[in-house]
Design a protein around this motif. Structure first.
Motif, short mmCIF file in Angstrom:
data_model
loop_
_atom_site.label_atom_id
_atom_site.label_comp_id
_atom_site.label_asym_id
_atom_site.label_seq_id
_atom_site.Cartn_x
_atom_site.Cartn_y
_atom_site.Cartn_z
N ILE A 37 -11.17 4.58 -1.73
CA ILE A 37 -10.50 3.38 -1.25
C ILE A 37 -9.51 2.95 -2.32
N SER A 38 -8.23 3.03 -2.02
CA SER A 38 -7.20 2.75 -3.01
C SER A 38 -6.51 1.43 -2.73
N GLY A 39 -6.25 0.67 -3.80
CA GLY A 39 -5.52 -0.57 -3.68
C GLY A 39 -4.05 -0.37 -3.35
N VAL B 100 -15.74 6.12 -3.65
CA VAL B 100 -15.11 5.60 -4.86
C VAL B 100 -14.10 4.53 -4.48
N GLY B 101 -14.23 3.34 -5.07
CA GLY B 101 -13.19 2.33 -4.98
C GLY B 101 -12.28 2.47 -6.18
N SER B 102 -10.97 2.44 -5.95
CA SER B 102 -10.01 2.63 -7.05
C SER B 102 -9.03 1.46 -7.07
N HIS C 118 -5.97 -4.73 -5.55
CA HIS C 118 -6.67 -3.87 -6.50
C HIS C 118 -8.12 -4.28 -6.74
N PHE C 119 -8.53 -5.39 -6.14
CA PHE C 119 -9.90 -5.85 -6.33
C PHE C 119 -10.79 -5.55 -5.13
N TYR C 120 -10.21 -5.53 -3.94
CA TYR C 120 -11.00 -5.28 -2.75
C TYR C 120 -11.69 -3.90 -2.73
N PRO C 121 -11.14 -2.86 -3.35
CA PRO C 121 -11.90 -1.60 -3.40
C PRO C 121 -13.27 -1.74 -4.06
#
Length: 271
Positions: free
Chosen positions: A49-51, A168-170, A230-233
């Motif tokens: 998951i990319s911001g 992976v959250g990025s 960039h924080f929601y991931p």
């Protein structure tokens, strides 16, 4: 009985695109050691998951073949535009993600067969899995929605972990490019430190409700994240981890006086 698959989820702060080439960045060396130190088991696929992919409703990439490398940055060294990360896509995983989200009430979910990997995906992955031989699907964020929406996305995606899929959250633990120092003296801005430390304590203690409500509860939240992309991931990775999970800080470093590379592993408690 222990659960099968990969039950841990991760949030990676990818910082600047120069992470792809700058050997002076501690976060680069952390990501290059990821396989040996954090996840020796090779995933069957990766859902990242990319911001850097924002859509009005959830969308998942479903490339049939090698993924295109998207250079969604400007003014960087020429060598960065020659880097490639041709990981195969996974239409099968994309279809499963779509079905899981649909079954969880998310309504419209797009499957994008031509979407490549933006630098929020390929930069960390090229360091974590340089052979580019693991199928990758990318999931978008919806910045017009709130953190709770993204936490629910993660909850809906939990079943893919049983299939050996790494989630992976990025993004970035702090992300205010207008407030970063171009020629820093090594000190960290107080607002960045206080926000970053608050988030760390909340995650380690498993206070996910507070992290979901970070905009109201965390110090300097609006400065640390003027936009939530960039924080929601992090919230997706947190939601996918499980009901009894807690966060573990697995890397921490700073650049430019306010850019935190804090990264986390989420795993359910053994007890």
């Amino acid at each position: 009985m222990a659960k099968k698959g990969i039950q841990e989820t991760f949030y990676i702060s990818h910082g600047s695109p120069t992470l792809s080439i700058d050997e002076s960045l501690p976060a680069r060396h952390f990501l290059k050691s990821f396989r040996q130190k954090l996840l020796p088991e090779k995933p069957k696929a990766i859902l990242i998951i990319s911001g850097h992919w924002e859509t009005a409703y959830p969308a998942v990439s479903a490339v049939d073949g090698p993924s295109a490398t998207i250079y969604d940055f400007y003014g960087f060294p020429d060598q960065m535009y020659r880097l490639k990360y041709p990981a195969p896509g996974s239409p099968g995983l994309a279809g499963r993600v779509r079905q899981l989200l649909h079954d969880s009430g998310f309504g419209r979910v797009a499957v994008e067969p031509a979407r490549g990997l933006d630098h929020g995906a390929w930069v960390p992955l090229m360091l974590m899995y340089p052979d580019a031989d693991i199928p990758v699907c990318q999931l978008s964020v919806q910045t017009q929605n709130d953190a709770a929406h993204h936490f629910r996305l993660g909850q809906a995606l939990r079943p893919v972990k049983d299939d050996g899929v790494l989630i992976v959250g990025s993004g970035a633990a702090t992300h205010n490019l207008r407030r970063m120092k171009r020629n820093g003296d090594g000190t960290v801005e107080a607002w960045a430190y206080e926000f970053d430390n608050w988030i760390k304590e909340a995650l380690v203690e498993g206070r996910y409700g507070d992290v979901i409500d970070y905009a109201a509860k965390a110090p300097h939240a609006a400065v640390a994240h003027p936009r939530p992309d960039h924080f929601y991931p992090l919230h997706v990775a947190m939601g996918a981890a499980g009901e009894n999970s807690k966060g573990e800080l697995i890397h921490h470093s700073w650049t430019n006086g306010s850019i935190s590379y804090a990264s986390y592993r989420f795993a359910e408690n053994a007890d």
